[in-house]
Scaffold this motif. Structure first.
Motif, PDB file in Angstrom:
ATOM      1  N   SER A 139     -18.245 -81.108  30.386  1.00 21.36           N
ATOM      2  CA  SER A 139     -19.774 -81.157  29.717  1.00 21.36           C
ATOM      3  C   SER A 139     -19.034 -81.814  28.354  1.00 21.36           C
ATOM      4  O   SER A 139     -18.586 -81.735  26.964  1.00 21.36           O
ATOM      5  CB  SER A 139     -20.279 -80.266  28.897  1.00 21.36           C
ATOM      6  OG  SER A 139     -20.891 -78.945  30.081  1.00 21.36           O
TER       7      SER A 139
ATOM      8  N   ALA B 239     -24.695 -90.206  31.672  1.00 21.75           N
ATOM      9  CA  ALA B 239     -23.230 -89.016  31.431  1.00 21.75           C
ATOM     10  C   ALA B 239     -22.552 -89.475  31.954  1.00 21.75           C
ATOM     11  O   ALA B 239     -21.020 -88.864  32.240  1.00 21.75           O
ATOM     12  CB  ALA B 239     -24.957 -87.828  32.383  1.00 21.75           C
TER      13      ALA B 239
ATOM     14  N   MET C 294     -21.065 -86.485  37.786  1.00 25.41           N
ATOM     15  CA  MET C 294     -21.853 -86.898  36.833  1.00 25.41           C
ATOM     16  C   MET C 294     -21.978 -88.381  37.513  1.00 25.41           C
ATOM     17  O   MET C 294     -23.108 -89.092  37.462  1.00 25.41           O
ATOM     18  CB  MET C 294     -22.119 -87.193  35.846  1.00 25.41           C
ATOM     19  CG  MET C 294     -22.785 -85.400  35.204  1.00 25.41           C
ATOM     20  SD  MET C 294     -23.800 -84.774  35.831  1.00 25.41           S
ATOM     21  CE  MET C 294     -23.386 -83.070  34.785  1.00 25.41           C
TER      22      MET C 294
ATOM     23  N   THR D 189     -31.782 -90.292  33.915  1.00 21.02           N
ATOM     24  CA  THR D 189     -32.361 -88.994  32.814  1.00 21.02           C
ATOM     25  C   THR D 189     -33.300 -90.286  32.553  1.00 21.02           C
ATOM     26  O   THR D 189     -34.535 -88.745  31.583  1.00 21.02           O
ATOM     27  CB  THR D 189     -31.153 -88.973  31.848  1.00 21.02           C
ATOM     28  OG1 THR D 189     -30.698 -88.952  33.251  1.00 21.02           O
ATOM     29  CG2 THR D 189     -31.403 -87.957  31.070  1.00 21.02           C
TER      30      THR D 189
ATOM     31  N   TYR E 120     -31.815 -79.826  30.769  1.00 22.75           N
ATOM     32  CA  TYR E 120     -31.144 -80.814  30.514  1.00 22.75           C
ATOM     33  C   TYR E 120     -29.889 -80.944  31.768  1.00 22.75           C
ATOM     34  O   TYR E 120     -29.600 -79.962  32.340  1.00 22.75           O
ATOM     35  CB  TYR E 120     -30.314 -80.880  29.160  1.00 22.75           C
ATOM     36  CG  TYR E 120     -31.582 -80.887  28.199  1.00 22.75           C
ATOM     37  CD1 TYR E 120     -31.328 -82.628  27.664  1.00 22.75           C
ATOM     38  CD2 TYR E 120     -32.332 -79.978  27.689  1.00 22.75           C
ATOM     39  CE1 TYR E 120     -32.800 -82.768  26.716  1.00 22.75           C
ATOM     40  CE2 TYR E 120     -33.344 -80.313  26.581  1.00 22.75           C
ATOM     41  CZ  TYR E 120     -33.711 -81.406  26.349  1.00 22.75           C
ATOM     42  OH  TYR E 120     -34.050 -81.575  25.217  1.00 22.75           O
ATOM     43  N   GLN E 121     -29.292 -81.897  31.473  1.00 18.03           N
ATOM     44  CA  GLN E 121     -28.111 -82.534  32.216  1.00 18.03           C
ATOM     45  C   GLN E 121     -27.208 -81.379  32.001  1.00 18.03           C
ATOM     46  O   GLN E 121     -26.127 -80.841  32.656  1.00 18.03           O
ATOM     47  CB  GLN E 121     -28.402 -83.971  31.828  1.00 18.03           C
ATOM     48  CG  GLN E 121     -26.654 -84.608  33.164  1.00 18.03           C
ATOM     49  CD  GLN E 121     -26.695 -86.178  32.791  1.00 18.03           C
ATOM     50  OE1 GLN E 121     -26.831 -86.882  32.103  1.00 18.03           O
ATOM     51  NE2 GLN E 121     -26.467 -86.680  34.092  1.00 18.03           N
ATOM     52  N   TYR E 122     -26.252 -80.930  30.340  1.00 23.50           N
ATOM     53  CA  TYR E 122     -25.845 -80.252  30.128  1.00 23.50           C
ATOM     54  C   TYR E 122     -26.422 -79.604  30.029  1.00 23.50           C
ATOM     55  O   TYR E 122     -27.600 -79.494  28.677  1.00 23.50           O
ATOM     56  CB  TYR E 122     -24.672 -81.488  29.135  1.00 23.50           C
ATOM     57  CG  TYR E 122     -23.721 -82.522  29.629  1.00 23.50           C
ATOM     58  CD1 TYR E 122     -23.144 -82.515  30.532  1.00 23.50           C
ATOM     59  CD2 TYR E 122     -24.653 -83.596  29.645  1.00 23.50           C
ATOM     60  CE1 TYR E 122     -22.612 -83.303  30.910  1.00 23.50           C
ATOM     61  CE2 TYR E 122     -24.387 -84.467  29.806  1.00 23.50           C
ATOM     62  CZ  TYR E 122     -22.967 -84.983  30.482  1.00 23.50           C
ATOM     63  OH  TYR E 122     -22.157 -86.108  31.180  1.00 23.50           O
TER      64      TYR E 122
ATOM     65  N   LYS F 165     -25.945 -73.702  33.889  1.00 20.91           N
ATOM     66  CA  LYS F 165     -26.651 -74.361  34.222  1.00 20.91           C
ATOM     67  C   LYS F 165     -27.996 -73.089  34.912  1.00 20.91           C
ATOM     68  O   LYS F 165     -28.998 -73.583  35.197  1.00 20.91           O
ATOM     69  CB  LYS F 165     -26.417 -74.857  35.519  1.00 20.91           C
ATOM     70  CG  LYS F 165     -27.350 -76.301  36.159  1.00 20.91           C
ATOM     71  CD  LYS F 165     -27.790 -77.807  35.449  1.00 20.91           C
ATOM     72  CE  LYS F 165     -26.610 -77.960  35.884  1.00 20.91           C
ATOM     73  NZ  LYS F 165     -27.501 -79.530  34.764  1.00 20.91           N
TER      74      LYS F 165
ATOM     75  N   ASP G 233     -32.602 -82.544  35.630  1.00 20.67           N
ATOM     76  CA  ASP G 233     -31.107 -83.625  35.432  1.00 20.67           C
ATOM     77  C   ASP G 233     -29.915 -82.616  35.822  1.00 20.67           C
ATOM     78  O   ASP G 233     -29.470 -82.087  35.464  1.00 20.67           O
ATOM     79  CB  ASP G 233     -31.036 -84.050  34.196  1.00 20.67           C
ATOM     80  CG  ASP G 233     -30.623 -85.342  34.254  1.00 20.67           C
ATOM     81  OD1 ASP G 233     -29.929 -85.583  35.544  1.00 20.67           O
ATOM     82  OD2 ASP G 233     -31.351 -86.144  33.003  1.00 20.67           O
ATOM     83  N   GLU G 234     -30.200 -83.153  37.001  1.00 18.42           N
ATOM     84  CA  GLU G 234     -29.147 -82.606  37.660  1.00 18.42           C
ATOM     85  C   GLU G 234     -28.315 -81.487  38.725  1.00 18.42           C
ATOM     86  O   GLU G 234     -27.417 -80.597  37.565  1.00 18.42           O
ATOM     87  CB  GLU G 234     -27.363 -83.603  37.058  1.00 18.42           C
ATOM     88  CG  GLU G 234     -26.943 -84.818  36.964  1.00 18.42           C
ATOM     89  CD  GLU G 234     -26.564 -85.515  38.400  1.00 18.42           C
ATOM     90  OE1 GLU G 234     -26.565 -84.565  39.762  1.00 18.42           O
ATOM     91  OE2 GLU G 234     -26.382 -86.875  38.347  1.00 18.42           O
TER      92      GLU G 234
ATOM     93  N   GLU H 281     -30.890 -86.641  41.195  1.00 19.96           N
ATOM     94  CA  GLU H 281     -28.888 -86.384  41.189  1.00 19.96           C
ATOM     95  C   GLU H 281     -28.812 -88.071  41.997  1.00 19.96           C
ATOM     96  O   GLU H 281     -29.488 -88.389  41.971  1.00 19.96           O
ATOM     97  CB  GLU H 281     -29.820 -85.315  43.380  1.00 19.96           C
ATOM     98  CG  GLU H 281     -30.762 -84.308  42.891  1.00 19.96           C
ATOM     99  CD  GLU H 281     -30.276 -84.195  44.292  1.00 19.96           C
ATOM    100  OE1 GLU H 281     -30.210 -84.403  45.603  1.00 19.96           O
ATOM    101  OE2 GLU H 281     -31.595 -83.361  44.090  1.00 19.96           O
TER     102      GLU H 281
END
Length: 431
Positions: free
Chosen positions: A85, A139, A166, A290, A319-321, A380, A398-399, A430
């Motif tokens: 991250s 990202a 990412m 995103t 969230y992605q992170y 996640k 997100d991801e 993705e």
């Protein structure tokens, strides 16, 4: 002659049966894979001096004992680590200044610092972002910026934890190749922790970290290594089709445009997402995936156009992170937050949270753990559980598969199918 790095009878925190033994020569490029929660990030932190092993003498790096506080401080001066991250590594909210921050602390002359900065920003496609706030980066750009901030210091040892998770498939291969070629020229020792085949195949030797230790492996035989494809443009695919009732709950984007720093990345988009369906937003880095998801969720406001949501629509966002969405330190307490905030009693909220944690496949032994001790993939899944606990009509993720092994990926896919069958809508981003 003593080996450059020796790991002997290392027992890892939280993995009681693991005993790690490994010898590494200077200049070796080592790939380490393993399933979610196997301890890859913990081992990476041991190797970089960020954390102390449980026993003295378990890891010796060029004569430095990582059990010793003094030796770990010396190790951190010769070893650089990139985190999965990259937000955790940002010090200054300006790309150029953040990249050079470490070298300035080393006392390197400013003209040499600027020369190095220009070199790495060009090599990792960041030169146009030099004066941009770090918060505006995609990202993948954040991952390359964090990597540049480490490489600019010319560390003897480079430890990378899922460095390009990412990125698109093509970019993963390209940037891994750049890192490896540079390391060979500098005789730099590199550890790459990853579940991505395209990353691991460029290393000299590969190991799998299991519950009992490290074992040398042939990565071609692993079904959980990511071998996905890349998309160059922004593509929205409806892959689970719900009903097309015009009265169904929906989120609609009408002539929506959005961008950063006068750079338009979403231009006059029109799209409707309806309940009972699942949608996949894919594309290369910088295509606005995103931003598109955040616009649909209401987390960003469009420059032009409008976003409409049906009355009383609930939206859950992952969230992605995942760290960005946590509200409590303990897994169960974090997942309970949504039901508690909705007015349920603590007992009811706890029952709802436990049910969701079981649904997502998070083992009961993890429920009372501090979220900071979890792997990226485990975080996640906790974030997904927390969003589902809100009982949203729309779940935006997100991801969601980044950092997950193949078994966990299948589990999330099954969850998405289940939610759609209940009349929910799921939208994922993705690479």
């Amino acid at each position: 002659m003593l080996p450059y790095i020796r790991i002997s009878q290392l027992h890892m925190e939280g993995i009681s049966d693991a005993e790690i033994n490994l010898i590494v020569n200077k200049g070796d490029i080592i790939g380490i894979t393993g399933r979610n929660g196997c301890g890859k990030t913990t081992l990476a932190r041991y190797l970089s001096g960020q954390a102390r092993p449980d026993k003295m003498g378990c890891i010796l790096i060029n004569g430095l004992d990582t059990f010793s506080q003094l030796d770990r401080e010396k190790l951190r001066s010769i070893c650089g680590m990139t985190l999965q991250s990259p937000n955790e590594a940002i010090v200054l909210d300006n790309v150029g200044r953040d990249i050079v921050f470490g070298t300035e602390n080393q006392g390197i002359p400013s003209e040499k610092v600027m020369k190095r900065a220009k070199f790495y920003m060009k090599k990792y496609a960041l030169q146009k972002k030099r004066n941009s706030p770090c918060s505006t980066l995609s990202a993948s750009e954040k991952q390359r910026s964090a990597l540049s901030a480490i490489l600019i210091m010319h560390p003897e040892i480079l430890v990378m934890d899922e460095p390009f998770s990412m990125h698109s498939k093509d970019d993963i291969s390209r940037y891994t190749n750049i890192v490896v070629k540079s390391a060979r020229k500098r005789n730099q020792t590199v550890f790459i922790f990853s579940k991505n085949y395209d990353v691991l195949k460029q290393t000299d030797i590969q190991y799998e970290l299991t519950e009992t230790g490290l074992r040398e492996v042939d990565i071609d035989g692993f079904d959980y290594l990511n071998q996905g494809t890349s998309n160059q443009g922004l593509v929205i695919e409806r892959y689970i089709k719900g009903n097309d009732d015009k009265h169904a709950k929906g989120i609609s984007l009408h002539n929506v445009s959005f961008g950063y720093d006068d750079n338009l990345i979403i231009d006059r988009v029109n799209k409707r997402f309806i309940t009972g369906s699942a949608y996949r937003i894919s594309g290369g880095h910088g295509t606005g995936k995103t931003a598109y998801l955040k616009l649909a969720a209401g987390l960003l406001k469009p420059y032009e156009g409008e976003v409409f949501r049906s009355e009383d629509t609930k939206v859950g966002y992952v969230y992605q992170y995942p760290e960005e969405g946590f509200v409590d330190n303990i897994v169960l307490d974090d997942v309970m937050f949504g039901p508690s905030n909705a007015g349920n009693s603590r007992r009811t909220a706890r029952g709802m949270a436990e049910s969701v944690l079981e649904f997502v496949g998070i083992d009961k032994s993890m429920w009372n753990r501090n979220i900071k001790t979890l792997s990226f993939g485990e975080k996640k899944k906790v974030a997904i559980a927390g969003a589902i606990a809100l009982n949203p009509d729309f779940l935006l993720m997100d991801e969601p598969y980044a950092g997950l092994d193949q078994d966990s990926r299948r589990q999330i896919e099954s969850i998405i199918e289940g939610l759609c069958s209940e009349g929910k809508c799921v939208i994922t981003v993705e690479a």
